[in-house]
Design an enzyme around this catalytic site. Sequence first.
Site, PDB file in Angstrom:
ATOM      1  N   VAL A  33      -8.557   1.981  -4.596  1.00  0.00           N
ATOM      2  CA  VAL A  33      -7.638   2.724  -5.260  1.00  0.00           C
ATOM      3  C   VAL A  33      -5.697   2.374  -4.782  1.00  0.00           C
ATOM      4  CG1 VAL A  33      -7.305   4.977  -6.285  1.00  0.00           C
ATOM      5  CG2 VAL A  33      -9.332   3.615  -6.186  1.00  0.00           C
ATOM      6  N   PRO A  53      -5.872   6.616   8.766  1.00  0.00           N
ATOM      7  CA  PRO A  53      -6.088   5.517   9.679  1.00  0.00           C
ATOM      8  C   PRO A  53      -6.385   3.742   9.704  1.00  0.00           C
ATOM      9  CG  PRO A  53      -7.611   8.120   9.217  1.00  0.00           C
ATOM     10  CD  PRO A  53      -6.671   7.517   8.125  1.00  0.00           C
ATOM     11  N   GLY A  56      -9.732   2.195   8.271  1.00  0.00           N
ATOM     12  CA  GLY A  56      -9.126   2.688   6.736  1.00  0.00           C
ATOM     13  C   GLY A  56      -8.856   1.383   5.778  1.00  0.00           C
ATOM     14  N   ASP A 116      -9.337   9.670  -9.116  1.00  0.00           N
ATOM     15  CA  ASP A 116     -10.889  10.085  -9.828  1.00  0.00           C
ATOM     16  C   ASP A 116     -11.230  11.274 -10.363  1.00  0.00           C
ATOM     17  OD1 ASP A 116     -11.485   7.660  -9.773  1.00  0.00           O
ATOM     18  OD2 ASP A 116     -12.280   7.644  -8.241  1.00  0.00           O
TER      19      ASP A 116
END
Length: 247
Positions: A33, A53, A56, A116
């Site tokens: 996303v 991080p 990720g 979201d």
Amino acid sequence: MKGPYPEIHGGGSLILAWQVRNKRVLVIGGGDVAAGRIVNVLNADARVTVVSPRSGLNDEVAFRIAQKQVEYVDRKFEPSDLDGVDMVLAAVDDPEASTQIYKLCQEKKIPANIADVPPECDFYFGSVHRDGPLQIMVSTNGNGPKLANIVRRQIASTLPSNIGAAIQKVGVLRRKLRKVAPAQEEGPKRMQWMSKICEQWSLDDLCDLTDDDMDTLLGFYRPGTVPTLGAVRLGQPSGAYDGPFLI
């Protein structure tokens, strides 16, 4: 009782073309996303900082960082990251952290989008079709992003393949016209003349315009006439041409 004016249908969003060129945009997160959000704001010439991080990051976000297309901070979000920021895009898989980010943005009056979580969004990202300067956005106001994508593809399939190039040429012609007739009081006449060009010329004609064609075409602005492309290429900018005009 219906009045003479448009009826009001609440529940929509105010759809705008938000100019974020050189604005500071903070993207929190580094997954799929976040990658899409980064493309959106880089295409709008924003200055982007990504906070996440390194563990990720997906491949696309890592590529943007390696190419120095964005600034990068290798850690989790901290409140100080909001200092001097104009917009926040959060895309992290932590509802509690997302809510905290949104609350901090509200306190600092920074517009934010929390992926979201529609209630925690000051604005939404729609499904966008892009062809050069042409952008068309379809929004479902957070109800069905996938459906917005389907509708956008259907709209795009009906558009002429050369419409983006034609719009680009119109933009060049408008800028040239402003130099020919820069006075503020010329505004209505400029708009009317450009409207005639757009309505009466084909997209192919607009795409075929060269810089020399535009310079000659601008000679027809003062008399307010709209010649055919053939008339333009006869090189008679005075408006004295006896052939066909589109008036």
